[in-house]
Design an enzyme around this catalytic site. Structure first.
Site, mmCIF file in Angstrom:
data_model
loop_
_atom_site.group_PDB
_atom_site.id
_atom_site.type_symbol
_atom_site.label_atom_id
_atom_site.label_comp_id
_atom_site.label_asym_id
_atom_site.label_seq_id
_atom_site.Cartn_x
_atom_site.Cartn_y
_atom_site.Cartn_z
ATOM 1 N N GLY D 146 0.817 -1.201 0.000
ATOM 2 C CA GLY D 146 0.000 0.000 0.000
ATOM 3 C C GLY D 146 0.860 1.264 0.000
ATOM 4 N N CYS D 147 0.200 2.384 -0.252
ATOM 5 C CA CYS D 147 0.938 3.644 -0.383
ATOM 6 C C CYS D 147 1.485 4.112 0.962
ATOM 7 C CB CYS D 147 0.061 4.701 -1.024
ATOM 8 S SG CYS D 147 -1.565 4.904 -0.270
ATOM 9 N N PHE D 148 0.639 4.187 1.988
ATOM 10 C CA PHE D 148 1.132 4.598 3.309
ATOM 11 C C PHE D 148 2.210 3.636 3.818
ATOM 12 C CE2 PHE D 148 -3.162 6.779 4.017
ATOM 13 C CZ PHE D 148 -2.647 8.062 3.983
#
Lengths: 343, 343, 343, 343
Positions: D146-148
């Protein structure tokens, strides 16, 4: 009706004072001072004020005749000018940092300049308006709090006051719109470089860190340090402060919510959100509100508090007027009933 | 492989050249010049280039050794430096306005400075790359067009060339993102004042007005004046030019669309939109495309053309590289195949 | 003190009415209607109104008891509901387009629906407040003008009225902030696609084109068509209209400025800028002002007029309140003295 | 040269894959799948791709013939489709969350749906590319982070791996641009409400919290919980993660900087900033870089790490391509050499 003057008339704090005071039923703006724009109509610099006829004037502390002077100046200016005004029985509300810190060595460390004399500092009343000790008709000098401290202290006050957190655990991750950087030009707030850009800055070194520490240390009657990281958001107005604290006892979400609700029950400008609802900066845009949302993370026994203000209103000019109202015993929200501008 | 130098290395035109040339298979960036930052690593000013090791250098026209020099400077600089480079057989591509206008008195009127000598101006090749007369291996000096003229002339060229409009009826309502104003600080592009703000500026006085007029006057072989109003949009990149012309004959939407489609059939960077579809600036963001939408208003017998470019790419550095490719006979899109960054 | 109701209470027009009416000394907001949110507290949908206790209600035209109803609804709603209110002597101010156009076939063409009955349309008073023919105590139904027409007509009125332009030469290049598109979701106003994006839309087909034409045709007593191109700006509030007209006689910049100054001398909400000074949208943000700048291009014997408004205030809810004031004979600026929020 | 297909072709992840893969020398985009747009040219939905001729197709897992399929879909889709592809020896890179979490009950808790079967989850390779254990030619299924988590784990990895922090002290205050919310319409990302607005959301409940915890727990070989608060920034692209940790030993700024520099010395996409220099989101815009700045607060014996990525590149499609390169043994930066787009 009182007459007021505004020093630093070409900055954002000043024009926000003008916007708000225009609707204050007991205030007449008599002077707007700016040493760089003497005799210029204010509408030349600020065409949004084209309906006003004020002209900038030079400040002559010995000659001006009014009841209150607001300083909306950079730091290191009011400390030289305020004392002579106070001597002439002109009240001063200082929106700069000059009178906020009681410890002169801390001022020196964070502001890089010599602080005001100790006896002046002791006369100043640092006033988060909701928890103010301004004495009606007596207070002469108000140190109006900084923008980050206002958003943060309104959120922390109940926690520290209730002694339910570890005071050495406070982490403040704060985010501000760009108007907080003022009207002076700088590369990092040049539109093309600030737009679509988010950053942290001044980590560990921001002037508002000791201001927050001083307030809560006094409240807790112990020396408290905080971790404080400011960030710059690509928007003009608004501060959101996310605050992390360790709880020193079992507290439920409902319990913490009840504490906050009770603390701010009679404070018209603080709106505690329902559980699960967190405030957004735009929901206070242009208004004097501070909205607060809370969350207890039972897993880590910590609480997360989210508070928002408009940095130019509750974080500066609005709170200055709220403090003015306290000084004169007027209704706290006189001139401050603007509904947030949304969307 | 050729070696190139870039003058004006701390401006937006230069860093966009660097971004694009990094992917150009035949180009090595040998020099980046900046007289204000000599010996500084470029990453200090531009941390987005932290992976590059270039340092700024002082420009010494007599000593540098390379094939091409790009001037990404404010006006009034290249005209003094380009001639000595050309004498030493270094080709020059000038992104500034110094060599764009053939009439020295017009330059004086709009730029407020003395123009380059007439014989220099006559050597310069003003090159909208799609309609260029650059001669491979011969052209020594390219006057790279301005951003507004590029967006506008690509839209107007077919209309004037086909003689289907009244040449005295051209109205250009142009809008640009803020990066077009450059990297120098100014109050009107200070973030807090530019954000959420839209304005017209320089009405009747913009430097790009005579540049547009010169091009279409030459194309039509008559003296043409235009009405040109630039506007500033609160966004970083992008130009949209809305052009109004009176048709001098009956033309249908389909007919006009066919004309544009044919004109740009073999031009890889110009994309004519289907009828009813108008381009948005973000649809060319970061790319060298110019997208064009057309509409015929039968009621008023006028046509409305909407064209968009990225002002820093097709409007400056991208077109400069496209012109470089023409000068060397490389494939027109070498180094310029970036897909628009969306969203 | 009068009681008012607001229909369409979950839209931007309604919440702007609420923001402004909260400060109107003669108005009590009695009802806020929304058929999709019946019995919900308004603060659930709009947390910025957390200090208010209003709940949404269902509109029952037969039972409501108040003095005025504002329709802040999409088109095609008020025409069905207003007549029964008027019959019961409740005044109606309609912010939608239902009663703006006198010609039912034009409504059908541009709105795609059947218009209100002709006798209803004839009762409606289309009111640009500065040039209104509202009759105090008599007017029952006000068709509040659209946002683009308001910005445009205030700029064109003096030119047409003075008969100094060719009436077939009017070109309007208009730009609006995104709140003009309303609160309903759509892909083109999804943040990630609208942000950093500028575009033209609805060329030749926008509903506000016939509204502008109707007004100036009546003023000039001839049938006038205009070219009108709306654009969408990546910002929330604000309209800027750039208007191009051919002059039919020699007019100087000073002469045209004098005409505008005189026309608006006694109109508190229209501020004519000095020559060379053009208004920006942010300079009227949140206020009821319309600021106008003018330029005569002697070369092409044309004039360029630039006008700005806040589309939600002077372009919608503010003007509706201004019209309300006219209906009751109150001071025109009652409840509308907000200073623009800047920066 | 390999053939690839992209599922979820109308989302932002897919169009970013297309933008990047267009420049990948070993990849041919053979299929773009979208069940809602079958047979439509991609340029109808995405005019910025008007130069491409691809059409959307229906995904038929049994019939497609290619080497790799990327899933750029919402969660709960790839888990149903990937297994049959893998059976047919088509490699899968999944940008969704379906194969990221090894514990099915945690997936159920945070995603609200049943997880993929345990044996499928065990085949998946969760790959932060810098610390990947992808086996060239063997790995068949990559769970792209995921991005985070990507922004956060690159910053935390050295700290946990070096065992210099209290693992129960990790607080992550993360901020993302709006494109992270995807292309589906929602009120809170409607332009007029998201613009000029900053907020926290999903406190304590975000899907990326367990993803971060799983990674560092495995690295530390103990069960670690973190406090994770995501925020939404009014900009399109970019993530900045501010991470607070307590140090379990004395570490200087220089010492911590040396640790990070050494860890990322041979990683081309991670750029460690000099002490006192903190990265901004725009400095990686459109690129695959992750930039990291560090600060040791000696007063509180804590460290603050600031990391930035472009959420759509390093946080999604760029890292997916980086993982593809690892799967095939190509140079890690093939197709990923884009310089950040600045300004």
């Amino acid at each position: 009706m009182i007459d007021v003057g505004i020093v630093g008339g070409s900055g954002y704090g000043a024009i926000e004072l003008i916007r708000l005071l225009t609707h204050h039923q007991y205030v007449n703006i008599k002077y707007i001072f700016s040493h760089s724009k003497i005799d210029e109509p204010i509408k030349e610099t600020f065409p949004h004020l084209s309906h006003l006829t004020h002209q900038y004037e030079a400040l002559n502390s010995e000659q001006i005749d009014c009841d209150v002077v607001f300083f909306a100046t950079p730091s290191n200016i009011s400390k030289g000018l305020a004392p002579s005004l106070i001597e002439r029985n002109i009240k001063v509300i200082d929106l700069s940092g000059d009178f906020r810190l009681g410890d002169r060595s801390v001022y020196k460390q964070f502001y890089g300049e010599s602080a005001a004399p100790q006896e002046q500092l002791e006369k100043a009343n640092y006033s988060i308006a909701e928890w103010s000790n301004i004495e009606q008709n007596h207070t002469q000098l108000v140190a109006n709090p900084g923008c980050f401290p206002t958003a943060t202290l309104l959120a922390i006050h109940p926690l520290v006051d209730q002694q339910i957190i570890n005071n050495d655990s406070i982490i403040i991750d704060a985010k501000t719109g760009v108007s907080g950087a003022g009207r002076s030009l700088a590369q990092h707030v040049h539109y093309s470089e600030m737009n679509e850009n988010f950053s942290a800055y001044a980590i560990g070194k921001h002037k508002h860190k000791p201001e927050i520490e001083q307030y809560i240390s006094k409240l807790a009657n112990e020396n408290i340090k905080v971790v404080f990281t400011p960030h710059l958001v690509p928007m003009t107005r608004g501060i959101l402060s996310t605050i992390y604290v360790k709880l020193n006892q079992h507290v439920t979400n409902e319990g913490l919510h009840a504490i906050f609700t009770e603390y701010y029950d009679d404070k018209p400008f603080v709106r505690i959100r329902d559980l699960g609802n967190y405030p957004k900066t735009k929901e206070v845009y242009g208004s004097n509100f501070c909205d607060i949302g809370i969350y207890v993370d039972e897993e880590s026994q910590s609480a997360i508090i989210v508070s928002v203000i408009d940095n130019l209103v509750k974080g500066a000019s609005g709170q200055a007027i709220q403090n003015l109202n306290l000084m004169y015993g007027w209704n706290e929200n006189t001139g401050l009933t603007q509904t947030p501008v949304y969307p």
